[in-house]
Design an enzyme around this catalytic site. Structure first.
Site, PDB file in Angstrom:
ATOM      1  N   TYR A 120      36.822  98.701  47.651  1.00  0.00           N
ATOM      2  CA  TYR A 120      36.986  97.576  48.576  1.00  0.00           C
ATOM      3  C   TYR A 120      36.658  97.958  50.021  1.00  0.00           C
ATOM      4  O   TYR A 120      36.937  97.201  50.938  1.00  0.00           O
ATOM      5  CB  TYR A 120      38.418  97.027  48.502  1.00  0.00           C
ATOM      6  CG  TYR A 120      38.757  96.350  47.190  1.00  0.00           C
ATOM      7  CD1 TYR A 120      37.782  96.094  46.241  1.00  0.00           C
ATOM      8  CD2 TYR A 120      40.062  95.965  46.908  1.00  0.00           C
ATOM      9  CE1 TYR A 120      38.096  95.489  45.035  1.00  0.00           C
ATOM     10  CE2 TYR A 120      40.385  95.349  45.708  1.00  0.00           C
ATOM     11  CZ  TYR A 120      39.399  95.107  44.775  1.00  0.00           C
ATOM     12  OH  TYR A 120      39.714  94.504  43.598  1.00  0.00           O
ATOM     13  N   LYS A 167      41.318 107.546  37.293  1.00  0.00           N
ATOM     14  CA  LYS A 167      40.264 107.752  36.296  1.00  0.00           C
ATOM     15  C   LYS A 167      39.428 108.953  36.742  1.00  0.00           C
ATOM     16  O   LYS A 167      38.198 108.886  36.872  1.00  0.00           O
ATOM     17  CB  LYS A 167      39.437 106.454  36.205  1.00  0.00           C
ATOM     18  CG  LYS A 167      38.432 106.412  35.103  1.00  0.00           C
ATOM     19  CD  LYS A 167      38.995 105.946  33.781  1.00  0.00           C
ATOM     20  CE  LYS A 167      37.902 106.012  32.722  1.00  0.00           C
ATOM     21  NZ  LYS A 167      38.374 105.811  31.354  1.00  0.00           N
ATOM     22  N   ASP A 199      42.769 103.350  32.053  1.00  0.00           N
ATOM     23  CA  ASP A 199      42.508 102.525  30.867  1.00  0.00           C
ATOM     24  C   ASP A 199      43.627 102.694  29.840  1.00  0.00           C
ATOM     25  O   ASP A 199      44.119 101.720  29.271  1.00  0.00           O
ATOM     26  CB  ASP A 199      41.119 102.819  30.270  1.00  0.00           C
ATOM     27  CG  ASP A 199      40.796 104.308  30.186  1.00  0.00           C
ATOM     28  OD1 ASP A 199      41.624 105.133  30.629  1.00  0.00           O
ATOM     29  OD2 ASP A 199      39.712 104.645  29.671  1.00  0.00           O
ATOM     30  N   ASP A 223      45.021  96.649  42.071  1.00  0.00           N
ATOM     31  CA  ASP A 223      44.815  95.202  42.075  1.00  0.00           C
ATOM     32  C   ASP A 223      44.855  94.676  40.639  1.00  0.00           C
ATOM     33  O   ASP A 223      45.611  93.754  40.304  1.00  0.00           O
ATOM     34  CB  ASP A 223      43.458  94.914  42.741  1.00  0.00           C
ATOM     35  CG  ASP A 223      43.225  93.440  42.997  1.00  0.00           C
ATOM     36  OD1 ASP A 223      44.150  92.630  42.757  1.00  0.00           O
ATOM     37  OD2 ASP A 223      42.117  93.090  43.439  1.00  0.00           O
ATOM     38  N   ASP A 227      48.151  92.850  38.481  1.00  0.00           N
ATOM     39  CA  ASP A 227      47.984  91.500  37.929  1.00  0.00           C
ATOM     40  C   ASP A 227      48.252  91.498  36.425  1.00  0.00           C
ATOM     41  O   ASP A 227      48.816  90.541  35.892  1.00  0.00           O
ATOM     42  CB  ASP A 227      46.566  90.969  38.186  1.00  0.00           C
ATOM     43  CG  ASP A 227      46.452  90.231  39.517  1.00  0.00           C
ATOM     44  OD1 ASP A 227      47.254  90.514  40.434  1.00  0.00           O
ATOM     45  OD2 ASP A 227      45.557  89.370  39.652  1.00  0.00           O
TER      46      ASP A 227
HETATM   47 MG    MG Z   1      44.336  90.434  43.058  1.00  0.00          MG
END
Ligand code: MG
Ligand code: NAI
Length: 326
Positions: A120, A167, A199, A223, A227
């Site tokens: 990001y 990872k 994962d 993120d 969620d």
């Molecule tokens: Mg989000």
């Protein structure tokens, strides 16, 4: 000392749930000075700017900010606001609340997500018609800052260390640096850690969320995985979050503007009120924070409830019930 709290309701139900949370804070009779400012779709339609400079400056100078939600302009509002408070960690609890139909009601997790870099960081290019690239940025300094915060967090709140989710088996340089740095800081502080590949974490957390507690992870992983955990506890509707910086912080519900119910006075104020409880803890009002958490949980359990939880109460009824319990 009077703390200045910036209040940015934004759009849609932000205009309903943010005042509700302010009412709860006011009921505590703590010496806060609330300063309200605009951001979002409505102010953009009026002025051309989704985040007016004075709103940014207010968030950058207030002791803490309470934000509601913004509509289509959400990214133009929330990303700069996180920068305004120099937020390096996004704290996202994922806990099943009473009265909510959760897939895994035993879930009780805290995600500490790196909030400034990774994929990001914004270094994306379209090189040719066929090829686009993205540069992933991981720094030792940002990883250290996050790890220091995580060590304080687990020490202050009685957790047995944390899990580093990454990872690094594939992204050896970037996640390798992240993992090594976080682990080193934890070792230096005598904090126990374990490591889980992201994962594998996604599978394991669904099958048995109780094996995890505090999770420290890079930006994108945090993120997505937080969620995913929100799904385990019954959706985004009740979840709070905090964006913490070195000197200030911003608190917001995870949900958006809920255009389908905006203006009806039936939005559930719980996520924003729990975010306000996190704000109280951040400013050192631990007891008041605990009281607000308990009042919200008791209200979720015994009612009144808003329609999203199967009730027929209004935002105002629920807010009043929470304040009565305080
Ligand atoms: Mg989000
Ligand atoms: P949303 O979270 O606004 O709504 C999803 C569903 O959950 C809707 O059915 C809504 O009615 C319900 N819901 C959400 N919060 C609720 C509450 N407090 N009480 C009762 N029901 C609630 O997400 P959606 O629909 O994807 O996005 C709507 C708008 O919000 C979009 O313009 C989006 O860009 C923006 N958004 C802004 C965010 C922010 O400002 N941080 C975060 C997510 C979305």
């Amino acid at each position: 000392m009077t703390h200045e709290i910036a209040v940015i309701p934004g759009d849609g139900i932000g205009q309903e749930v943010t005042p509700a949370a302010v009412e709860v804070l006011e009921a505590l009779e703590i010496d806060f000075e609330f300063v309200e400012a605009d951001a979002g779709d409505a102010v953009k339609a009026e002025t051309g700017e989704a985040l007016p400079q004075e709103t940014y400056d207010l968030a950058a100078s207030a002791d803490a900010t309470l934000f509601g939600a913004a509509g289509e302009t959400a990214a133009d509002v929330i990303l700069p606001l996180r920068t305004a408070v120099d937020s390096f960690v996004n704290v996202r609890p994922a806990k099943a609340y009473p009265g909510v139909d959760a897939v895994r009601p035993e879930t009780d997790l805290i995600f500490l997500r790196e909030n400034t870099e990774g994929v990001y960081a914004g270094h994306e290019d379209r090189l040719t018609q066929d090829v686009s690239t993205l540069t992933r940025v991981v720094t030792e300094s940002a990883s250290e800052r996050l790890a220091d915060f995580a060590c304080d967090y687990v020490a202050g709140d009685d957790h047995d260390g944390f899990s580093i989710v990454h990872k690094a088996n594939v992204m050896r340089e970037t996640d390798g640096l992240f993992r090594d740095t976080v682990k080193r800081v934890a070792d230096d502080n005598g904090v126990e850690t374990d490591e889980v590949l992201m994962d594998a974490f996604a599978t394991r957390v669904c099958l048995d969320p109780e094996q995890f507690d505090v999770i420290v992870c890079p930006n994108l992983a945090g993120d997505v995985l937080s969620d995913l955990a929100a799904g385990l506890v019954g959706g985004l509707g009740l979840l709070p979050s905090a964006n913490i910086g070195p000197d200030r912080a911003l608190f917001e519900p995870v949900h958006g503007t809920a255009p389908d119910i905006a203006g009806q006075g039936v939005a559930n104020p719980a996520a924003t009120i729990i975010s306000a409880a996190m704000l109280l803890e951040y400013l050192g009002y631990d007891e008041a924070s605990e009281d607000v958490h308990e009042a919200v949980e008791a209200t979720l359990e015994d009612g009144p409830r808003t329609p999203d939880l199967g009730g027929d109460a209004s935002t105002e009824d629920v807010t009043k019930a929470i304040i009565d319990r305080l």
